[in-house]
Design a protein around this motif. Structure first.
Motif, short mmCIF file in Angstrom:
data_model
loop_
_atom_site.label_atom_id
_atom_site.label_comp_id
_atom_site.label_asym_id
_atom_site.label_seq_id
_atom_site.Cartn_x
_atom_site.Cartn_y
_atom_site.Cartn_z
N SER A 128 0.90 -1.11 0.03
CA SER A 128 -0.10 0.10 -0.10
C SER A 128 0.78 1.23 0.00
O SER A 128 2.07 1.03 0.24
CB SER A 128 -0.92 0.01 1.09
OG SER A 128 -0.06 0.06 2.52
N ILE A 129 0.17 2.46 -0.33
CA ILE A 129 1.05 3.50 -0.49
C ILE A 129 1.24 4.03 1.13
O ILE A 129 2.31 4.43 1.37
CB ILE A 129 0.06 4.90 -0.72
CG1 ILE A 129 -0.15 4.49 -2.51
CG2 ILE A 129 0.72 6.10 -0.55
CD1 ILE A 129 -0.76 5.91 -3.12
N GLU A 130 0.36 3.76 2.10
CA GLU A 130 0.69 3.95 3.40
C GLU A 130 2.01 3.13 4.14
O GLU A 130 2.63 3.54 4.81
CB GLU A 130 -0.58 3.65 4.46
CG GLU A 130 -1.61 4.19 4.17
CD GLU A 130 -2.50 3.99 2.95
OE1 GLU A 130 -3.27 5.00 2.40
OE2 GLU A 130 -2.14 3.14 2.22
N GLU A 131 2.13 1.84 3.50
CA GLU A 131 3.47 1.27 3.82
C GLU A 131 4.58 1.98 3.27
O GLU A 131 5.64 2.02 3.78
CB GLU A 131 3.19 -0.22 3.45
CG GLU A 131 4.31 -1.31 3.87
CD GLU A 131 4.11 -2.71 3.42
OE1 GLU A 131 5.13 -3.23 3.62
OE2 GLU A 131 3.03 -3.01 2.90
N GLY A 148 0.75 8.43 -8.51
CA GLY A 148 -0.31 8.91 -8.71
C GLY A 148 -0.79 9.98 -7.76
O GLY A 148 -0.27 10.31 -6.78
N ALA A 149 -1.97 10.71 -7.93
CA ALA A 149 -2.47 11.63 -7.26
C ALA A 149 -3.39 11.24 -6.12
O ALA A 149 -3.86 12.26 -5.21
CB ALA A 149 -3.32 12.74 -8.06
N VAL A 168 -0.30 13.95 -12.92
CA VAL A 168 -0.81 14.58 -14.36
C VAL A 168 -1.47 15.80 -13.92
O VAL A 168 -1.20 16.79 -14.68
CB VAL A 168 -1.76 13.51 -15.05
CG1 VAL A 168 -2.23 14.22 -16.41
CG2 VAL A 168 -0.76 12.35 -15.59
N ASP A 169 -2.31 15.62 -12.92
CA ASP A 169 -2.83 17.08 -12.46
C ASP A 169 -2.75 17.15 -11.00
O ASP A 169 -2.24 16.06 -10.14
CB ASP A 169 -4.49 16.81 -12.75
CG ASP A 169 -4.87 16.69 -14.29
OD1 ASP A 169 -4.37 17.31 -14.94
OD2 ASP A 169 -5.39 15.38 -14.64
N ALA A 170 -3.28 18.37 -10.47
CA ALA A 170 -3.20 18.59 -8.92
C ALA A 170 -4.19 17.67 -8.22
O ALA A 170 -5.26 17.19 -8.92
CB ALA A 170 -3.54 20.11 -8.67
N TRP A 182 6.12 20.22 -6.48
CA TRP A 182 5.56 19.70 -7.56
C TRP A 182 5.95 19.39 -8.98
O TRP A 182 6.75 20.39 -9.37
CB TRP A 182 4.05 20.31 -7.44
CG TRP A 182 3.07 20.06 -6.59
CD1 TRP A 182 2.98 21.23 -5.42
CD2 TRP A 182 2.36 19.03 -5.94
NE1 TRP A 182 2.05 20.58 -4.37
CE2 TRP A 182 1.57 19.36 -4.81
CE3 TRP A 182 2.02 17.65 -6.65
CZ2 TRP A 182 0.80 18.51 -4.31
CZ3 TRP A 182 1.31 16.88 -5.76
CH2 TRP A 182 0.52 17.41 -4.68
N LEU A 183 5.69 18.34 -9.55
CA LEU A 183 5.97 18.34 -11.02
C LEU A 183 4.66 17.87 -11.87
O LEU A 183 4.50 16.72 -11.52
CB LEU A 183 7.29 17.34 -11.23
CG LEU A 183 7.45 16.99 -12.61
CD1 LEU A 183 8.04 18.49 -13.48
CD2 LEU A 183 8.80 16.08 -12.90
#
Length: 258
Positions: A128-131, A148-149, A168-170, A182-183
């Motif tokens: 997971s992202i959290e891990e 990803g966002a 890709v987007d905010a 940010w990029l």
């Protein structure tokens, strides 16, 4: 694998998209079957100025869960559903599968193959992202966050690691990027440009999802060449519908259906 053959008429196919793969699948089907099918593409609307295939009607916006999808496929007289959303778009994929099962609607999930680790890669596998965020300070001090966002809040408050967050987007959800920058960029990327990016920002660790495909694989190659570790968020499992790992297989399945 084949599907039951319904009564002969132009078949209405609904593609759940949001990826370049979905656009290419739509183009492949139109080229292969022409007037034997009607296509419609559904997008969640999370990405601004999405790339769209020519000649395919597009619906943008959510459905409100499985019940909304059921109502829509009935009202639009959909004959077949293709789920070509992102491999990590688990909520919509689950809703699509649940809705199709409820109305006995044939459903194909495009499940592009994951990237495979080579003996020259240094991947740290997490679920997971959290891990990933939890172990990040132990792995590096300057990180490219290329996951990803969604769920970026997991990286808030990491004072020991500078973050280059590429999306890709905010993000729609609030995210306080105190220590980093940010990029905003959309792939595909080249190995050369990714290498230059990593070197310019002195990146020493990458956080990535194992998305598969070629559009964003260059960062994995660049990390391999530079000896940079990758915290790799592993794939969720597929839904209990027909699985197709390639566009060619989807064409074959749809051909049997027609």
């Amino acid at each position: 694998m084949s599907l039951a053959r319904p009564a002969s008429r132009p078949k209405h196919i609904l593609i759940f998209g949001g990826t370049g793969d979905a656009n290419r699948i739509a183009e492949d089907l139109l080229h292969e079957f022409g007037s034997d099918i009607r296509l419609q593409l559904s997008l969640a609307g999370r990405t601004s100025a999405p790339s769209l295939p020519d000649g395919v009607p597009v619906r943008i916006g959510g459905f409100g869960g499985p019940e909304g999808i059921i109502s829509y496929v009935k009202s639009e007289q959909i004959d077949l559903v293709i789920d070509a959303t992102h491999p990590y778009a688990t909520e919509i994929s689950h809703n699509v599968a649940q809705a199709c099962h409820a109305v006995a609607m044939p459903c194909i999930q495009f499940h592009r193959p994951a990237w495979e680790k080579t003996d020259k890669d240094n991947w740290i596998s997490v679920q997971s992202i959290e891990e990933a965020a939890k172990i990040l300070p132990e792995v590096g001090t300057r990180a490219l966050i290329a996951s990803g966002a969604k769920n970026l809040h997991a990286f808030e408050g990491l004072e020991k690691t500078w973050l280059l967050v590429r999306t890709v987007d905010a993000p729609r959800d609030p995210f306080d990027l105190e220590h980093g920058e940010w990029l905003f960029a959309r792939g595909p990327f080249s190995v050369e440009s990714e290498t230059e990016l990593l070197e310019r920002h002195e990146i020493d660790v990458i956080v990535s999802k194992n998305s598969g495909g070629g559009a964003t694989y260059a960062k994995i190659e660049a990390a391999r060449n530079l000896g940079i570790p990758v915290i790799m968020i592993e794939r969720p499992g597929g839904e209990p519908v027909i699985q197709a790992p390639s566009r060619e297989e989807i064409i074959g399945i749809v051909g049997d259906f027609l």
